[in-house]
Design an enzyme around this catalytic site. Structure first.
Site, PDB file in Angstrom:
ATOM      1  N   MET A 173      18.432  38.510 -20.468  1.00 50.72           N
ATOM      2  CA  MET A 173      19.854  38.175 -20.519  1.00 50.72           C
ATOM      3  C   MET A 173      20.613  38.726 -19.319  1.00 50.72           C
ATOM      4  SD  MET A 173      20.209  36.254 -23.064  1.00 50.72           S
ATOM      5  CE  MET A 173      21.966  36.108 -23.254  1.00 50.72           C
ATOM      6  N   ASP A 199      19.201  48.882 -14.049  1.00 46.24           N
ATOM      7  CA  ASP A 199      18.146  48.996 -15.068  1.00 46.24           C
ATOM      8  C   ASP A 199      17.434  50.314 -14.816  1.00 46.24           C
ATOM      9  OD1 ASP A 199      16.683  46.605 -16.991  1.00 46.24           O
ATOM     10  OD2 ASP A 199      15.545  48.446 -16.634  1.00 46.24           O
ATOM     11  N   VAL A 241      18.196  47.042 -24.702  1.00 44.00           N
ATOM     12  CA  VAL A 241      17.514  46.728 -25.968  1.00 44.00           C
ATOM     13  C   VAL A 241      18.459  46.756 -27.169  1.00 44.00           C
ATOM     14  CG1 VAL A 241      15.135  47.368 -25.422  1.00 44.00           C
ATOM     15  CG2 VAL A 241      16.798  49.158 -25.943  1.00 44.00           C
ATOM     16  N   GLU A 242      18.103  45.944 -28.176  1.00 37.21           N
ATOM     17  CA  GLU A 242      18.943  45.782 -29.361  1.00 37.21           C
ATOM     18  C   GLU A 242      18.710  46.966 -30.315  1.00 37.21           C
ATOM     19  OE1 GLU A 242      21.265  43.786 -29.569  1.00 37.21           O
ATOM     20  OE2 GLU A 242      21.578  43.022 -31.593  1.00 37.21           O
ATOM     21  N   LYS A 284      21.890  52.177 -27.355  1.00 39.28           N
ATOM     22  CA  LYS A 284      23.151  51.695 -26.773  1.00 39.28           C
ATOM     23  C   LYS A 284      24.201  52.822 -26.805  1.00 39.28           C
ATOM     24  CE  LYS A 284      22.461  46.751 -27.972  1.00 39.28           C
ATOM     25  NZ  LYS A 284      22.377  45.970 -26.762  1.00 39.28           N
ATOM     26  N   SER A 302      23.385  40.996 -29.827  1.00 38.72           N
ATOM     27  CA  SER A 302      23.374  39.754 -30.607  1.00 38.72           C
ATOM     28  C   SER A 302      23.846  39.995 -32.027  1.00 38.72           C
ATOM     29  CB  SER A 302      21.974  39.150 -30.723  1.00 38.72           C
ATOM     30  OG  SER A 302      21.082  39.617 -29.803  1.00 38.72           O
ATOM     31  N   HIS A 352      29.191  38.205 -26.061  1.00 40.51           N
ATOM     32  CA  HIS A 352      27.840  37.760 -26.390  1.00 40.51           C
ATOM     33  C   HIS A 352      27.532  36.399 -25.772  1.00 40.51           C
ATOM     34  CE1 HIS A 352      25.007  35.868 -29.482  1.00 40.51           C
ATOM     35  NE2 HIS A 352      24.289  36.611 -28.680  1.00 40.51           N
ATOM     36  N   ASN A 383      24.639  34.336 -34.334  1.00 40.89           N
ATOM     37  CA  ASN A 383      23.323  34.751 -34.808  1.00 40.89           C
ATOM     38  C   ASN A 383      23.174  34.680 -36.317  1.00 40.89           C
ATOM     39  OD1 ASN A 383      21.346  35.277 -32.696  1.00 40.89           O
ATOM     40  ND2 ASN A 383      23.088  36.373 -31.847  1.00 40.89           N
TER      41      ASN A 383
END
Ligand code: NAD
Length: 351
Positions: free
Chosen positions: A21, A40, A81-82, A87, A109, A130, A180
């Site tokens: 993304m 990153d 990462v989710e 986060k 998401s 999003h 989602n």
């Protein structure tokens, strides 16, 4: 307040997380002449990102592992990462580096913005932003208003989404927001059919014939099965028993079959043949789900999405039910069926 909402446009954007993304979102910003700092923690991810955004004008792109490079950005979009704690840890380190006026946004998401921003010093400058995958082909962007997000932040972000020629919808906070919830109701029904004994390729073909841009299992591979699994975990809070297929995703992730990004998920890439590991796991879990109604596959899957859409409207998560139709077509890539999702479902023969 109105005065600040129409304040100067955002010219420099930071993105943290150069994965599927983050790199695609960077490319869209570069295409519209903005300055992008893409951060990153992994040098290899940055090298892959450089390759994937090769076609975009890159004079205004800085790729780096150093978060300090974000200090001058007016908008910083987190796209790592989710995972809530990953986060939140990042925000704790990031927020003191940014200017007090900078907007911090998350491309999450599924994770509620209120939960992600719980420990921020400036929650008013934090919101969800999003983007939908594949970013180049999906104009819709969900702008998620957390309970503590201030209106000026929403106004600036809406103007920004317009400036990069995307289509914003403002949605209220909650697991999975709108897009989602719709998507996973649909994907969950697809996994449930396959675990109930329906052939995976029959499900794929039915949805391609319906006009979807990907079949549901290719869509899971595109999203990434690790990301889908994490998203499923958050969504299970509201979906409960309505979310099926998670055992299949767990097993696929354990077997390191992560989808297109790892070369194999439900399919093997680039050949796009069914992955024997997926076929074996499906056979192992087959029968753990009742197949239920004998309706055609497309009706089953779109009806699952439609039921979720009605719940979303009842809960007041969208300002206008038309935003659901925009989400289905411009966020998820389904065809603009005649009359819209609800009239289409209502017109389908019921079993
Ligand atoms: P990805 O696994 O492709 O990329 C994540 C990147 O974040 C990796 O390059 C990783 O090295 C980097 N990273 C992890 N922790 C970091 C840290 N602390 N600091 C800097 N970099 C870090 O994931 P993705 O699919 O691009 O998803 C990113 C976010 O976007 C997630 O929140 C996901 O839910 C959301 N999202 C994904 C999709 C999709 O279809 N994949 C769609 C919309 C939103």
């Amino acid at each position: 307040m109105q005065q600040s909402i129409s304040s100067k446009p955002i010219r420099s954007v930071g993105i943290v997380g150069a994965g599927i993304m983050g790199s695609a979102i960077a490319a869209v910003h570069l295409d519209h002449g903005l300055r992008v700092v893409l951060v990153d923690q992994d040098e290899e991810a940055l090298a892959r990102a450089r390759q994937s955004i090769d076609a975009a004008p890159s004079a205004s792109l800085l790729l780096t592992t150093k978060r300090e490079a974000l200090a001058d950005c007016e908008l910083v979009l987190e796209s790592i990462v989710e995972n809530v704690s990953a986060k939140q840890r990042l925000y704790a380190e990031l927020e003191p580096l940014l200017s007090p006026d900078a907007i911090l946004a998350s491309n999450t998401s599924t994770i509620p913005i209120g939960r992600l921003g719980a420990k921020l010093a400036r929650p008013g400058r934090f919101c969800g932003l999003h983007f939908c995958h594949p970013v180049r082909h999906r104009p819709l962007v969900e702008v998620v208003r957390g309970t503590r997000t201030d209106e000026q932040t929403i106004g600036s972000v809406l103007a920004h989404v317009g400036a990069i020629k995307k289509m914003p919808i403002v949605v209220e906070d909650g697991p999975g927001f709108v897009i989602n919830r719709l998507l996973f109701a649909y994907l969950s029904e697809a996994m449930s059919l396959v675990l109930g004994g329906v052939d995976l390729m029959a499900v794929e073909r039915a949805m391609l014939d319906f006009g979807a841009s990907f079949g549901p299992f290719e869509m899971l591979d595109e999203i990434g099965l690790d990301t889908s699994f994490q998203a499923g975990l958050v969504l299970s809070e509201i979906f409960g028993d309505r979310l099926a297929g998670t055992p299949l995703l767990v097993q696929m992730v354990k077997a390191a079959q992560l989808g297109r990004k790892s070369g194999a998920g439900f399919f093997i890439y680039p050949e796009k043949t069914v992955n024997p590991i997926a076929a074996r796991l499906i056979a192992q879990w087959k029968g753990t789900n009742e197949c239920g109604s004998p309706s055609p596959i497309a009706v089953r899957l779109m009806s699952a999405m439609g039921r979720e859409a009605r719940r979303i409207i009842e809960e007041g998560k969208v300002r206008d039910p038309q935003d659901i139709e925009l989400g289905v077509v411009h966020g998820l890539g389904f065809p603009a069926v005649q009359g819209g999702l609800f009239p289409w479902i209502d017109a389908c023969p019921k079993s």
